[in-house]
Every structure is written in structure tokens, then in C-alpha cells.
Design a protein around this motif. Sequence first.
Motif, short mmCIF file in Angstrom:
data_model
loop_
_atom_site.label_atom_id
_atom_site.label_comp_id
_atom_site.label_asym_id
_atom_site.label_seq_id
_atom_site.Cartn_x
_atom_site.Cartn_y
_atom_site.Cartn_z
N GLN A 82 6.38 -6.37 9.44
CA GLN A 82 7.34 -5.53 8.74
C GLN A 82 6.63 -4.46 7.89
O GLN A 82 5.42 -4.53 7.66
CB GLN A 82 8.23 -6.39 7.84
CG GLN A 82 9.14 -7.35 8.58
CD GLN A 82 8.48 -8.67 8.94
OE1 GLN A 82 7.32 -8.91 8.66
NE2 GLN A 82 9.25 -9.56 9.57
N THR A 83 7.43 -3.52 7.42
CA THR A 83 6.91 -2.43 6.59
C THR A 83 7.56 -2.49 5.21
O THR A 83 8.79 -2.58 5.11
CB THR A 83 7.20 -1.06 7.23
OG1 THR A 83 6.55 -1.00 8.50
CG2 THR A 83 6.73 0.08 6.35
N GLY A 84 6.74 -2.43 4.16
CA GLY A 84 7.26 -2.38 2.80
C GLY A 84 7.53 -3.72 2.17
O GLY A 84 7.84 -3.79 0.97
N PRO A 112 8.87 1.44 -2.01
CA PRO A 112 7.89 1.96 -1.05
C PRO A 112 8.43 3.12 -0.23
O PRO A 112 9.64 3.30 -0.11
CB PRO A 112 7.58 0.75 -0.16
CG PRO A 112 8.75 -0.15 -0.32
CD PRO A 112 9.28 0.07 -1.70
N GLU A 113 7.52 3.87 0.33
CA GLU A 113 7.88 5.06 1.09
C GLU A 113 8.76 4.73 2.29
O GLU A 113 9.67 5.48 2.64
CB GLU A 113 6.61 5.78 1.56
CG GLU A 113 6.86 7.05 2.33
CD GLU A 113 5.58 7.74 2.74
OE1 GLU A 113 5.65 8.63 3.63
OE2 GLU A 113 4.52 7.41 2.19
N LYS A 114 8.52 3.55 2.91
CA LYS A 114 9.26 3.17 4.11
C LYS A 114 9.51 1.67 4.09
O LYS A 114 8.62 0.89 3.70
CB LYS A 114 8.46 3.58 5.35
CG LYS A 114 9.14 3.33 6.69
CD LYS A 114 8.23 3.80 7.82
CE LYS A 114 8.83 3.57 9.20
NZ LYS A 114 7.91 3.99 10.28
N THR A 254 1.07 -12.41 7.81
CA THR A 254 2.07 -11.47 7.31
C THR A 254 1.36 -10.36 6.55
O THR A 254 0.74 -10.60 5.51
CB THR A 254 3.09 -12.16 6.39
OG1 THR A 254 3.67 -13.27 7.09
CG2 THR A 254 4.19 -11.20 5.98
N ALA A 255 1.43 -9.16 7.08
CA ALA A 255 0.77 -8.00 6.47
C ALA A 255 1.61 -6.76 6.75
O ALA A 255 2.47 -6.76 7.63
CB ALA A 255 -0.64 -7.82 7.04
N GLN A 263 0.33 -9.92 2.68
CA GLN A 263 1.33 -10.38 1.72
C GLN A 263 0.64 -11.29 0.72
O GLN A 263 -0.11 -12.20 1.10
CB GLN A 263 2.43 -11.16 2.45
CG GLN A 263 3.72 -11.32 1.66
CD GLN A 263 4.56 -10.05 1.70
OE1 GLN A 263 4.63 -9.38 2.72
NE2 GLN A 263 5.20 -9.73 0.60
N LEU A 264 0.86 -11.07 -0.57
CA LEU A 264 0.24 -11.89 -1.60
C LEU A 264 1.32 -12.37 -2.55
O LEU A 264 2.01 -11.57 -3.18
CB LEU A 264 -0.83 -11.10 -2.36
CG LEU A 264 -1.67 -11.94 -3.33
CD1 LEU A 264 -2.52 -12.95 -2.57
CD2 LEU A 264 -2.57 -11.05 -4.18
#
Length: 345
Positions: A82-84, A112-114, A254-255, A263-264
Motif C-alpha cells: 500500500q501507499t501512505g 501523505p502526498e498519496k 509491509t512497506a 511499517q513501524l
Amino acid sequence: MKGTKILTVLLVSGIMIAGCSNTEETKLPDEEPEDSVEEPIEEELEPSPLFTYPLTGLQAEEESGDRIIGVTINNDPRARPQTGLVDADVVYELLAEGNITRFVALYHSILPEKIGPIRSSRAYHIDLLKGYNSIFVTHGWSPEAEQRLTVNRELDYISGMKYDGTLFQRSSDRVAPHNSYITARHILQGIEQEGYERTGDVPTFEFYSLDDEYEVEGENAESVVVQYSSGHRINYEFNVELSGYTRANGELQTADHETGEPQLIENLFVVETSHQVVDEQGRRMIDLNSGGQALLFQHGKVQSVDWENLDGIITPVKDGHVVPLVPGQTWVNVIPMGIDQHIIY
């Protein structure tokens, strides 16, 4: 000759007198002595920030009066990565149809931008977001969610059903319905077009202080598995250097799709509650009000707590007191009853 000597003496005397006079003038009583020590100039330190973000507890340069943006994000395998999602302050993960989960991501400290892929909403997503006074971004809905949004107007919302192809854009590298995205600019444009208030009240979580040393309670739990089904396992690993949990769907880390940032998660909150299938499509009713058992993972440790719905927000509670969160992102896994059957650590 005698006159010349006298003139010479007078000239020399005058020069000596003038020299003495000039020397005395350079040593004025108001001037500091040559061996005086100048006082050190104290450097002005910049004041530490006075504000923190209400959903992360992290430092903020200024207080934000903006409302929270809640977004339903797809977690179908065809929607990953995924994004954002890495920029969300809070992420709720709940079952949709079948054994695949869906995310409700809350944005306040960063927009976030997207963001995407955006997916359709369920009634219990609305239950989650009402406690945050949020603006809801969704692309599609179940019949009950549609009723509650379009008729009951329980939340301000921006719908991909209305703005598909304008505010919501389709990605060419994925197939529908796993390819709907929205940008921060288009979210703000949608808020303006719909006439919603951008500012409003935001709830504040309870956090450990950034300025104080604190010790998180619990037993060691550096590896955690959340199992929604045999085919849908989520693996969390505590990263000591990053001081948070990373996440993976099975073996897939997941990134962020755009940046590769992992993802953190500083607070992994797993809550069990009643799930009931209500139609032939497998849609569910999920109880987010009654409270129950929960596990809270922080700094590689776990403690058994309860969850309560306090003012519309799922909150960790122990011995009648709210358990503070570690500053950073909070991830809430909502699982069916039987916490021991779904959690391994």
C-alpha cells in the motif's frame, strides 16, 4: 651657535612633552585594563516544542486544529504493498468479507502526498471514526454503511462513487477495485467542494512522556503472530534499533509502495470482540462497544489488559486506569473471540 643649541633643546623638550601628553591620553581612566577578561556570551538555546501530536505523542512545532482524516485502505493481496499507510497515526485492522482484512487509517500529524488503494466501507468503520470527529474517505460501501453516510449523515465523507476519475484516480498497474488512489491535494479539494469544516476537535491519547525515562511493563514478546485464519497470518517482529515492531503479511514485509519505508509500530494493540456474519456476501457485524480482553505489545514486551470504548474510542485499560501508549504509531488488530486461538508470541 648658542641660540641654535637652545632652540634644539626646546624642540626636544617639546617633543618629549608632547609624547608624554599623548601617552597619558591613551590611558583614559574609563578604559579597561589590557589584562581584563571579557565576560562569555551565553548562547540562547531554542525553546523546546510546547506541543505534541494528540494521536502519536510526538513533538509538534505548532498546535494543529485540523480534523482527523480517516481512510479505508485495501489489504487484498492484489492491493499490496500500500501507499501512505506508514504515515498514519493510527491504523485499525479488521476483517471484511472472508478472511481478508481491511484497514482504517487515521491521519492527523501527517497527510501523505498519496494514499491507497482506497476501498469500500463497512458500518463498523463508521463506528470507529465517529469517536474521532473525522472526515471519512472511502470508495464504495455496504448497504448499511451507505445508509448511515448518505442518509443519516453520521460522518462527513468524500466518496469515490461520486469522484471516481476526478478526486480519485485509477492506477494503471493494478486492476479494479484494487487501484483507486487519492492525493492530499484532492482530499483538501474534496473537503472544500463538499463544504466541510477543516478544523475541529481532536481527541488526545495518553502517552508516556518524551522527557522522562519510563519502563514498559510485561513479559518478553519480540515476535508476535496474529492469525485471522490458516491462510492469513500477520507477523510482527520487534526491531531493537528502530524501537518498534515491523509487520509482514506472511513473508511479505509491509512497506510503502512509493518509498520502501517499512511499517513501524510502537503500540500493537490486539483486541477480541464478537463477530457475526450477517449476509450471503459474508459481511460482518463487529461489536466495538462492549469491551473485553486485549493484549498490548510495546518495546518488545506484552501485558494483558482490557479494552473499553471510552467516548467512542477503543482504549487499553488495566485495573481501572488507562494504560499509556509509547509515542509513535498505534496499530489495532480487532480479532474474533478466542484470543488464545488467534495470537502466538
